[in-house]
Design a protein around this motif. Structure first.
Motif, short mmCIF file in Angstrom:
data_model
loop_
_atom_site.label_atom_id
_atom_site.label_comp_id
_atom_site.label_asym_id
_atom_site.label_seq_id
_atom_site.Cartn_x
_atom_site.Cartn_y
_atom_site.Cartn_z
N ALA A 53 0.94 -1.04 0.04
CA ALA A 53 0.08 0.12 -0.02
C ALA A 53 1.00 1.16 0.08
O ALA A 53 1.56 1.67 1.01
CB ALA A 53 -0.84 -0.06 1.15
N LEU A 54 0.85 2.06 -1.02
CA LEU A 54 1.67 3.18 -1.35
C LEU A 54 1.22 4.53 -0.49
O LEU A 54 1.90 5.20 -0.04
CB LEU A 54 1.91 3.45 -2.44
CG LEU A 54 2.59 2.35 -3.42
CD1 LEU A 54 2.63 2.62 -5.06
CD2 LEU A 54 3.96 2.11 -2.80
N HIS A 55 -0.10 4.51 -0.35
CA HIS A 55 -0.57 5.91 0.07
C HIS A 55 -2.48 5.51 0.25
O HIS A 55 -2.97 4.88 -0.64
CB HIS A 55 -0.41 6.88 -0.77
CG HIS A 55 -0.87 8.19 -0.41
ND1 HIS A 55 -0.75 8.67 1.17
CD2 HIS A 55 -1.36 9.51 -0.93
CE1 HIS A 55 -1.06 9.77 1.23
NE2 HIS A 55 -1.62 10.36 -0.07
N ALA A 56 -2.76 6.12 1.24
CA ALA A 56 -4.36 6.00 1.47
C ALA A 56 -4.69 7.42 1.89
O ALA A 56 -3.92 7.81 2.77
CB ALA A 56 -4.85 5.05 2.44
N PHE A 57 -5.77 7.99 1.44
CA PHE A 57 -6.05 9.46 1.63
C PHE A 57 -7.51 9.75 1.46
O PHE A 57 -8.26 9.01 0.80
CB PHE A 57 -5.18 10.53 1.20
CG PHE A 57 -5.15 10.29 -0.48
CD1 PHE A 57 -5.97 11.19 -1.01
CD2 PHE A 57 -4.48 9.38 -1.04
CE1 PHE A 57 -6.09 11.16 -2.47
CE2 PHE A 57 -4.38 9.32 -2.60
CZ PHE A 57 -5.26 10.11 -3.39
N GLN A 58 -8.10 10.81 2.04
CA GLN A 58 -9.48 11.30 1.92
C GLN A 58 -9.33 12.13 0.95
O GLN A 58 -8.44 13.39 1.08
CB GLN A 58 -10.10 11.73 3.22
CG GLN A 58 -11.27 12.49 2.98
CD GLN A 58 -12.03 12.91 4.25
OE1 GLN A 58 -11.39 12.79 5.25
NE2 GLN A 58 -13.20 13.45 4.00
N LYS A 59 -10.12 12.28 -0.02
CA LYS A 59 -10.21 13.32 -1.07
C LYS A 59 -10.90 14.53 -0.59
O LYS A 59 -12.13 14.50 -0.39
CB LYS A 59 -10.66 12.96 -2.50
CG LYS A 59 -10.63 13.80 -3.75
CD LYS A 59 -11.26 13.34 -4.84
CE LYS A 59 -11.11 14.37 -5.84
NZ LYS A 59 -11.79 15.58 -5.65
N LYS A 60 -10.08 15.68 -0.31
CA LYS A 60 -11.02 16.61 0.18
C LYS A 60 -11.47 17.77 -0.69
O LYS A 60 -12.45 18.50 -0.31
CB LYS A 60 -9.90 17.27 1.34
CG LYS A 60 -9.46 16.50 2.13
CD LYS A 60 -8.88 17.10 3.15
CE LYS A 60 -8.38 16.05 4.23
NZ LYS A 60 -7.44 16.75 5.44
#
Length: 91
Positions: A53-60
């Protein structure tokens, strides 16, 4: 997203996974909506038989679908680190 990552660990691609553009084959993006928010995870497969997993984020951003440049750069940096760990060059 957890189920999709598990499917990737089994060597398959979840129906919800889409290729992440610009970094070569084997890099995928997951997009999920939850309670009005959008979340993304980017992962890479086929590196030493592991899913990273390279990156996990919330799209703001509420407008547009583009991933913010800072997030794109972080994915690229982490992919380079994974490839370097296994002595592989850029894909």
């Amino acid at each position: 997203m957890g189920v999709a990552l598990f499917v990737a660990q089994l060597g398959r691609t979840a129906a919800s996974a889409k290729p992440w553009k610009g970094l070569g084959s084997g890099v995928y993006e997951l997009v999920e909506d939850h309670r009005g928010d959008t979340f993304r995870a980017v992962y890479v497969v086929q590196v030493a038989d592991a899913v990273h997993a390279l990156h996990a984020f919330q799209k703001k951003s509420k407008t547009g679908i583009a991933t913010p440049q800072a997030d794109v750069e972080l994915v690229e940096k982490r992919l380079k680190a994974v490839l370097a760990r296994y002595g592989l060059g850029r894909r």
